[in-house]
Design an enzyme around this catalytic site. Structure first.
Site, PDB file in Angstrom:
ATOM      1  N   TYR A  51       0.459  -1.539  -0.179  1.00  0.00           N
ATOM      2  CA  TYR A  51       0.077  -0.270  -0.221  1.00  0.00           C
ATOM      3  C   TYR A  51       0.721   1.301   0.238  1.00  0.00           C
ATOM      4  CZ  TYR A  51      -5.109  -0.686   0.407  1.00  0.00           C
ATOM      5  OH  TYR A  51      -6.278  -0.664   0.112  1.00  0.00           O
ATOM      6  N   GLU A  53      -0.613   4.950  -0.992  1.00  0.00           N
ATOM      7  CA  GLU A  53      -1.111   5.854  -0.623  1.00  0.00           C
ATOM      8  C   GLU A  53      -0.407   6.795   0.181  1.00  0.00           C
ATOM      9  OE1 GLU A  53      -4.790   5.064   1.836  1.00  0.00           O
ATOM     10  OE2 GLU A  53      -5.347   3.725   0.489  1.00  0.00           O
ATOM     11  N   ASP A 196      -7.089  13.362 -25.080  1.00  0.00           N
ATOM     12  CA  ASP A 196      -7.244  12.324 -24.251  1.00  0.00           C
ATOM     13  C   ASP A 196      -6.306  11.448 -25.492  1.00  0.00           C
ATOM     14  OD1 ASP A 196      -7.916   9.919 -24.352  1.00  0.00           O
ATOM     15  OD2 ASP A 196      -9.751   9.657 -23.739  1.00  0.00           O
ATOM     16  N   THR A 222      -4.301   5.889 -21.498  1.00  0.00           N
ATOM     17  CA  THR A 222      -3.931   4.630 -21.003  1.00  0.00           C
ATOM     18  C   THR A 222      -2.477   4.547 -21.327  1.00  0.00           C
ATOM     19  OG1 THR A 222      -4.725   3.953 -23.413  1.00  0.00           O
ATOM     20  CG2 THR A 222      -6.739   3.437 -21.346  1.00  0.00           C
ATOM     21  N   LYS A 225      -2.596   0.137 -25.269  1.00  0.00           N
ATOM     22  CA  LYS A 225      -2.802   0.344 -26.650  1.00  0.00           C
ATOM     23  C   LYS A 225      -1.829   0.860 -27.844  1.00  0.00           C
ATOM     24  CE  LYS A 225      -7.874   1.964 -25.518  1.00  0.00           C
ATOM     25  NZ  LYS A 225      -7.433   3.051 -24.249  1.00  0.00           N
ATOM     26  N   ARG A 231      -2.466  -2.119 -18.794  1.00  0.00           N
ATOM     27  CA  ARG A 231      -3.304  -1.667 -18.116  1.00  0.00           C
ATOM     28  C   ARG A 231      -3.175  -0.459 -16.997  1.00  0.00           C
ATOM     29  NH1 ARG A 231      -7.884  -3.264 -21.286  1.00  0.00           N
ATOM     30  NH2 ARG A 231      -7.364  -5.106 -22.398  1.00  0.00           N
TER      31      ARG A 231
HETATM   32  N1  DSN Z   1     -12.596   0.633 -24.637  1.00  0.00           N
HETATM   33  C1  DSN Z   1     -11.588   1.808 -25.630  1.00  0.00           C
HETATM   34  C2  DSN Z   1     -11.588   0.715 -26.474  1.00  0.00           C
HETATM   35  O1  DSN Z   1     -11.956   0.074 -26.330  1.00  0.00           O
HETATM   36  O2  DSN Z   1     -10.937   1.199 -27.646  1.00  0.00           O
HETATM   37  C3  DSN Z   1     -11.585   2.981 -24.897  1.00  0.00           C
HETATM   38  O3  DSN Z   1     -10.906   3.024 -24.197  1.00  0.00           O
END
Ligand code: DSN
Length: 409
Positions: A51, A53, A196, A222, A225, A231
């Protein structure tokens, strides 16, 4: 310690089944990827047990000296990668990063202008089904008849609704976004600009897409990707903006409790990988593959939103077809090509059916596929689209290619 196969054979078996599925299918979901063994090792490490925080040097728990080192490394590396002076790597996901930014910049009821879900925006960009669309007064911009963002229309809308914040970035927009132009629009109406860049952060890191960092007040992403990490989410900005808006406080204690330190370690590993020269080559191949796949689909008669792609994804437009996005997704599943149905601008079908299919190349590029294989994939998609009778033969051909290109680990 006994192996998982002894302590929990059901979960062990499920993991093995998923590994087998991933090996025998081609992954064409634009937001998915394969991480390296190094990223997986960090994710599966005992850092999970701690932990922490708070932030480096200022935690609410003892025993955080090693954790501080890990989080500092993640922050140093991501700031080097994207050329910024502030980062927060604690958001558990892109959605959490977006909500934290809204929490930092807005009050409930404030007006925001974001991209419409059908045009390519994300749920957290003001969808009524999401907390963003419920707490804040979101207006949406979409795409024009050519499938492109119409910046003049955004300016017109911004002058009309006077947003406090403009949100840019998308989950299913196949073209490059002009962040400089969006900055000008934001300045003209006195709005803040948030980008974003979840889908394109790998391309931005490699210099293949205009970076939003010089133009946006704050950038979210994120890490899993095109960036090919674990993730998770992150927030990038400048030291000055964090002092002004306190993004750190919005993440913790505003929205989250303890950070996932094993995930932050894995993010640090991913950022180091993305700083290497071969990461640029990988990103270039993602784009070449997407272009080859788009050309392959077009020459065989498929309609694509915007007529093609500049990035890692393609959106097939099925509005004129009797086959829905859901039906095509299911047919492709049968031949081991994994994709997802997607709404498109002007869609009249329900969101559970849709008139679009989204296809992306990051994961198959990691697997080693190149332009030649993209043309084969285009051929398979079209054969399955045209006639269900082709399913058994196409499935055989896909599985043969999967054997030729084993998973990277
Ligand atoms: N769910 C994602 C996607 O597949 O594009 C976006 O966050």
């Amino acid at each position: 310690m006994p192996d998982l196969s002894i302590t929990d054979p059901q979960i062990k078996e499920a993991i093995q089944k998923e590994i087998d599925r991933q090996s025998s299918h081609l992954e064409l979901i634009a937001s998915e990827n394969w991480v390296t063994d190094a990223v997986l090792e960090a994710l599966g490490s005992p850092l999970n047990n701690k932990y922490a925080e708070g932030y480096s040097g200022n935690r609410y728990y003892g025993g955080c000296s090693v954790i501080d080192e890990v989080e500092d490394l993640a922050n140093q590396r991501v700031q080097e990668l994207f050329g910024c002076t502030y980062s927060n790597v604690q958001p558990h996901s892109g959605s959490q990063a977006n909500e934290a930014v809204y929490y930092a910049l807005l009050k409930p009821g404030d007006t925001v202008l974001g991209m419409d879900l059908n045009g390519g925006g994300h749920l957290t960009h003001g969808s009524k089904a999401n907390i963003s669309g419920s707490y804040y007064n979101f207006y949406s911009y979409g795409i024009d008849e050519n499938g492109l963002i119409d910046y003049d229309e955004i300016l017109r809308l911004a002058k009309e609704v006077k947003p406090k914040l403009i949100v840019a970035g998308a989950s299913s927009y196949p073209r490059e976004i002009d962040f400089k132009r969006l900055r000008e629009i934001a300045d003209e109406v006195g709005a803040l600009l948030m980008v974003d860049m979840a889908h394109i952060s790998g391309l931005v890191a490699a210099g293949l897409h205009q970076s939003p960092i010089p133009y946006a007040d704050v950038v979210t992403s994120t890490t899993h990707k095109t960036l090919r990490g674990p993730r998770g989410g992150m927030i990038l900005s400048s030291k000055e903006n964090n002092e002004k808006y306190n993004f750190n406080k919005a993440v913790f204690p505003g929205l989250q409790g303890g950070p996932f330190m094993h995930v932050i370690a894995a993010k640090a590993v991913c950022f180091k990988e993305a700083l290497q020269d071969d990461f640029k080559d990988y990103q270039k191949q993602i784009v070449k593959n997407a272009k080859a796949l788009a050309e392959g689909l077009k020459k065989r008669g498929m309609n694509l939103v915007s007529g093609g792609t500049d990035n890692h994804l393609i959106l097939i437009d099925l509005r004129d077809s009797e086959i829905t996005g859901k039906e095509l997704e299911q047919r492709l599943d049968e031949v081991h090509l994994t994709t997802n149905k997607n709404t498109v601008a002007g869609d009249t079908r329900p969101i559970t059916q849709t008139s679009g299919l989204r296809i992306g190349t990051p994961a198959v590029t990691t697997r080693g596929l190149k332009e030649e294989e993209m043309d084969k994939i285009a051929d398979w998609i079209v054969r399955v689209f045209e006639d269900e009778k082709n399913i058994p033969q196409v499935k055989e051909e896909v599985m043969e290619l999967c054997k030729e290109f084993p998973l990277p680990h």
